[in-house]
Design a protein around this motif. Structure first.
Motif, short mmCIF file in Angstrom:
data_model
loop_
_atom_site.label_atom_id
_atom_site.label_comp_id
_atom_site.label_asym_id
_atom_site.label_seq_id
_atom_site.Cartn_x
_atom_site.Cartn_y
_atom_site.Cartn_z
N SER A 211 3.07 -10.12 0.84
CA SER A 211 4.49 -10.44 0.91
C SER A 211 5.17 -9.99 -0.38
CB SER A 211 4.73 -11.94 1.10
OG SER A 211 4.24 -12.39 2.34
N ASN A 212 6.32 -9.36 -0.23
CA ASN A 212 7.13 -8.98 -1.39
C ASN A 212 8.10 -10.12 -1.67
OD1 ASN A 212 8.94 -7.93 -3.27
ND2 ASN A 212 8.95 -5.88 -2.37
N VAL A 213 7.77 -10.94 -2.67
CA VAL A 213 8.58 -12.11 -3.02
C VAL A 213 9.47 -11.82 -4.22
CG1 VAL A 213 6.87 -13.71 -2.10
CG2 VAL A 213 6.76 -13.06 -4.52
N GLY A 214 9.66 -10.54 -4.54
CA GLY A 214 10.42 -10.14 -5.71
C GLY A 214 11.92 -10.28 -5.54
N LEU A 215 12.64 -9.75 -6.52
CA LEU A 215 14.09 -9.92 -6.58
C LEU A 215 14.88 -8.73 -6.07
CD1 LEU A 215 14.40 -11.64 -10.07
CD2 LEU A 215 14.39 -12.73 -7.82
N GLN A 216 14.34 -7.49 -6.21
CA GLN A 216 15.17 -6.36 -5.81
C GLN A 216 14.44 -5.08 -5.47
OE1 GLN A 216 17.43 -6.29 -9.58
NE2 GLN A 216 16.72 -4.18 -9.88
N ASN A 217 13.18 -4.90 -5.86
CA ASN A 217 12.55 -3.60 -5.69
C ASN A 217 11.60 -3.53 -4.51
OD1 ASN A 217 13.46 -1.78 -7.85
ND2 ASN A 217 12.65 -3.35 -9.20
N SER A 218 11.73 -2.47 -3.72
CA SER A 218 10.70 -2.12 -2.75
C SER A 218 9.45 -1.73 -3.51
CB SER A 218 11.15 -0.95 -1.87
OG SER A 218 12.30 -1.29 -1.12
N LEU A 219 8.29 -2.10 -2.98
CA LEU A 219 7.03 -1.87 -3.67
C LEU A 219 6.04 -1.16 -2.76
CD1 LEU A 219 6.66 -5.36 -5.42
CD2 LEU A 219 7.54 -3.25 -6.43
N ASN A 220 5.21 -0.32 -3.35
CA ASN A 220 4.14 0.36 -2.62
C ASN A 220 2.81 -0.28 -3.00
OD1 ASN A 220 1.96 2.81 -2.62
ND2 ASN A 220 3.41 2.98 -0.91
N PHE A 221 2.03 -0.62 -1.98
CA PHE A 221 0.74 -1.30 -2.17
C PHE A 221 -0.39 -0.38 -1.73
CE2 PHE A 221 -2.81 -3.92 -0.86
CZ PHE A 221 -2.87 -4.91 -1.84
N ARG A 222 -1.44 -0.27 -2.55
CA ARG A 222 -2.59 0.57 -2.22
C ARG A 222 -3.83 0.06 -2.95
NH1 ARG A 222 1.27 2.86 -5.33
NH2 ARG A 222 0.71 3.76 -7.37
N ILE A 223 -4.99 0.45 -2.43
CA ILE A 223 -6.27 0.05 -3.02
C ILE A 223 -7.11 1.31 -3.21
CG2 ILE A 223 -8.36 -1.33 -2.77
CD1 ILE A 223 -6.79 -3.24 -1.00
N GLU A 224 -7.57 1.51 -4.39
CA GLU A 224 -8.31 2.71 -4.74
C GLU A 224 -9.50 2.93 -3.79
OE1 GLU A 224 -10.55 4.53 -8.72
OE2 GLU A 224 -10.33 2.36 -8.46
N GLY A 225 -9.50 4.11 -3.14
CA GLY A 225 -10.63 4.49 -2.30
C GLY A 225 -10.71 3.81 -0.96
N HIS A 226 -9.76 2.97 -0.60
CA HIS A 226 -9.82 2.20 0.64
C HIS A 226 -8.61 2.47 1.52
CE1 HIS A 226 -12.59 0.05 -1.98
NE2 HIS A 226 -13.08 -0.59 -0.92
N LYS A 227 -8.85 2.50 2.81
CA LYS A 227 -7.78 2.57 3.80
C LYS A 227 -7.40 1.15 4.24
CE LYS A 227 -7.75 7.13 4.17
NZ LYS A 227 -6.59 7.96 3.77
N MET A 228 -6.18 1.00 4.71
CA MET A 228 -5.70 -0.28 5.20
C MET A 228 -5.28 -0.13 6.66
SD MET A 228 -3.32 -1.51 1.99
CE MET A 228 -2.38 0.02 2.01
N THR A 229 -5.73 -1.04 7.50
CA THR A 229 -5.35 -1.04 8.90
C THR A 229 -4.33 -2.15 9.13
OG1 THR A 229 -7.52 -0.21 9.58
CG2 THR A 229 -6.15 -1.23 11.28
N LEU A 230 -3.12 -1.76 9.49
CA LEU A 230 -2.06 -2.74 9.72
C LEU A 230 -2.31 -3.47 11.04
CD1 LEU A 230 0.71 -3.79 8.65
CD2 LEU A 230 1.78 -2.10 10.15
N VAL A 231 -2.26 -4.82 11.01
CA VAL A 231 -2.53 -5.59 12.22
C VAL A 231 -1.43 -6.56 12.59
CG1 VAL A 231 -5.04 -5.37 12.05
CG2 VAL A 231 -3.88 -7.29 10.90
N GLU A 232 -0.57 -6.90 11.65
CA GLU A 232 0.47 -7.90 11.95
C GLU A 232 1.63 -7.76 10.99
OE1 GLU A 232 2.39 -11.64 10.71
OE2 GLU A 232 0.40 -11.22 9.87
#
Length: 536
Positions: A211-232
């Motif tokens: 969850s992006n609980v910040g104040l104003q900036n869109s953020l990019n999330f990534r993990i070194e060497g790993h893929k992410m499967t979106l489920v929800e």
């Protein structure tokens, strides 16, 4: 009758004895925190920063007793929890009276027909810049199938931009009519660079609720060497698309699965700002349980200012029509694309000066809070607090002016809202009390011909959507939740300085009778209590 028995009787009457209850007791206080290495005043819940997770199951009744140990009024809002027919529990000033210092209030929530990943946060006085936020997870009932196997672990990951200044200093900047400076950094679960470590075991799969609980900036999330499967996404099971990185805009929540299938060493978790001239980056650690090798070298880079990349990713996020939602039937059984809309509302943002001070507006109206929460004034029929229709349902093109903006809409109508962004920044909007179908988004000016490109089959249903620079985003909503609901920018300085409104959903025939009554333990303020007050 003893007080505890009286409260329990009210709870049973409101929610029904057949659904489980979960009780939480929270003490909200100030405390010293050091997220970016500098001591500052944070808002703690039970001594924790961030606050504790709320773990629940569909239809659970959540009884959250909040004691305010701050020296000023306080409110908690529940980002994404729909509070069916009960907007008094929404926790924003337009619907709920603040908790005075030294007092408590018991929120009575039911996560009715909901699943998924959400969060809570403080909604008054720029408190959000000090903490007081935490994750909410709503699990499916045991007999409801979920379209993926149970993960080996389930982590809440709260990301957001952060300032070294105390929230009181930031609020003072806004109160003087100035813009906020650029943030100082990014936090992961309230910690700065490499301050957070998530432990995994080789070969197992884990769920991350981001969850992006910040104040104003869109953020990019990534993990070194790993893929992410979106489920929800905010209560909707999605097509299980795999991404190397994911844009999470302000106020949004996503669930991804990652498999610990890489070399047994520590890997970077990276979060960086999007669409900013200066790129902020922070890191955490994905720690393999059998690893003796720490992270080293530069973290993997990600997208920076590429709007098309983000837009294409957003369009790829779609509903899994074969999966069950909160109930045991496919999510695709609700054919929203075959329902005629009865009204189109166009909302356009703007920024400018009013009386020499910075303000933000929707359809030229910059929201100012009334001395009584609008929901309370409506319920008790207190005249002169607000006027339905004080904001137009289409852009006026005029200059910014101040008003308590309330837009009326008919209960059970099916409507279209188009967010128009003529500014050079990305925007993010949230509607309390509802999920909506994000049917389209594109660059340029929206026209009726834009409907030809709408996704009328499997658009994702969520409660927060982004609007790209010089672009538009269209949503469909079934107005099946009566009440007074906050529609706002999730850029918190913009919300604080007027970029919000309230959607009043009623009919003349049923009026307030379709709502739950205001709870007997309700705090009353403003003219409802004989006092004239405004939020701090």
């Amino acid at each position: 009758m003893p007080l505890k028995l009286a409260v329990l009787f009210v709870l049973l009457a409101i929610a029904g004895a057949e659904d489980p209850y979960r009780f939480f007791s929270w003490n909200v206080s100030y405390g010293n925190i050091y997220p970016l290495g500098v001591r500052q005043q944070g808002i703690l819940i039970n001594g924790q920063f961030p606050g504790p997770d709320i773990n629940s199951v569909t239809n659970d009744n959540l009884i959250v007793n909040v004691f305010n140990s701050l020296d000023e009024p306080f409110l908690i809002s529940w980002n994404g929890i729909q509070n069916r027919r009960n907007s008094f529990e929404d926790g924003v000033y337009g619907t709920t009276c603040p908790i005075p210092p030294g007092k408590n209030f018991t929120y009575i929530l039911q996560v009715k027909d909901q699943i998924g990943s959400f969060y809570y946060f403080p909604s008054l006085a720029f408190h959000k810049a000090a903490g007081g936020f935490g994750g909410i997870r709503i699990l499916s009932r045991p007999r409801i199938p979920v379209p993926f196997s149970d993960p080996a672990g389930d982590y809440t990951v709260l990301i957001g931009d952060w300032y070294k200044k105390n929230h009181t200093d930031l609020k003072a900047i806004l109160d003087r009519g100035r813009k906020l400076p650029f943030p100082d950094g990014i936090l992961i679960n309230g910690r700065g660079p490499n301050g957070v470590s998530l432990t995994v075991e080789q070969g197992k799969t884990y769920r991350l609720r981001i969850s992006n609980v910040g104040l104003q900036n869109s953020l990019n999330f990534r993990i070194e060497g790993h893929k992410m499967t979106l489920v929800e996404v905010e209560g909707t099971h999605t097509l299980q698309t795999t991404y190397s990185s994911l844009d999470v805009h302000v106020g949004q929540s996503y669930s991804v699965l990652i498999k610990a299938d890489q070399e047994a060493k520590d890997h970077y978790i990276v979060v960086s700002s999007r669409f900013t001239s200066k790129v902020l980056t922070t890191t955490g650690v994905l720690h393999y349980a059998n690893s003796n090798t720490q992270v080293s070298g530069p973290p993997p880079g990600g997208p920076t200012i590429q709007v098309d990349w983000s837009l294409n990713q957003a369009r790829s996020i779609r509903t899994n029509l074969t999966a069950s939602g909160p109930r045991p039937n496919p999510q695709g059984s609700y054919h929203y694309g075959m329902i005629n809309t009865t009204k189109t509302i166009r909302l356009s943002s703007s920024a400018g000066q009013v009386n020499g001070k910075q303000r933000y507006a929707i359809n030229s109206v910059s929201f100012v809070p009334a001395d009584t929460p609008l929901k309370i004034a409506d319920y008790f029929k207190i005249s002169g607090v607000f006027r339905v229709g004080s904001i137009s349902d289409a852009p006026t093109g005029g200059g910014i002016y101040l008003d308590t903006s309330v837009l009326g809409a008919d209960y059970r109508a099916f409507i279209e809202i188009v967010f128009e962004n003529n500014e050079d920044i990305i925007q993010s909007y949230h509607l309390n009390g509802y999920s909506f179908f994000v049917v389209g988004m594109d660059g340029g000016q929206w026209t009726s011909a834009s409907r030809n490109q709408y996704n009328l089959r499997d658009a994702v249903s969520r409660c927060t959507t982004q609007v790209y620079p010089k672009s538009w985003t269209a949503i469909y909503i079934a107005l099946d939740n009566v009440g007074m609901w906050n529609l706002r920018s999730e850029f918190w300085a913009r919300q604080y300085l007027g970029q919000q409104l309230y959607l009043r959903v009623y009919t003349d025939s049923t009026s307030l009778r379709d709502e739950f009554p205001i709870p007997k333990n309700a705090l009353l303020c403003g003219r409802a209590s004989g006092r004239h007050t405004r939020p701090l």
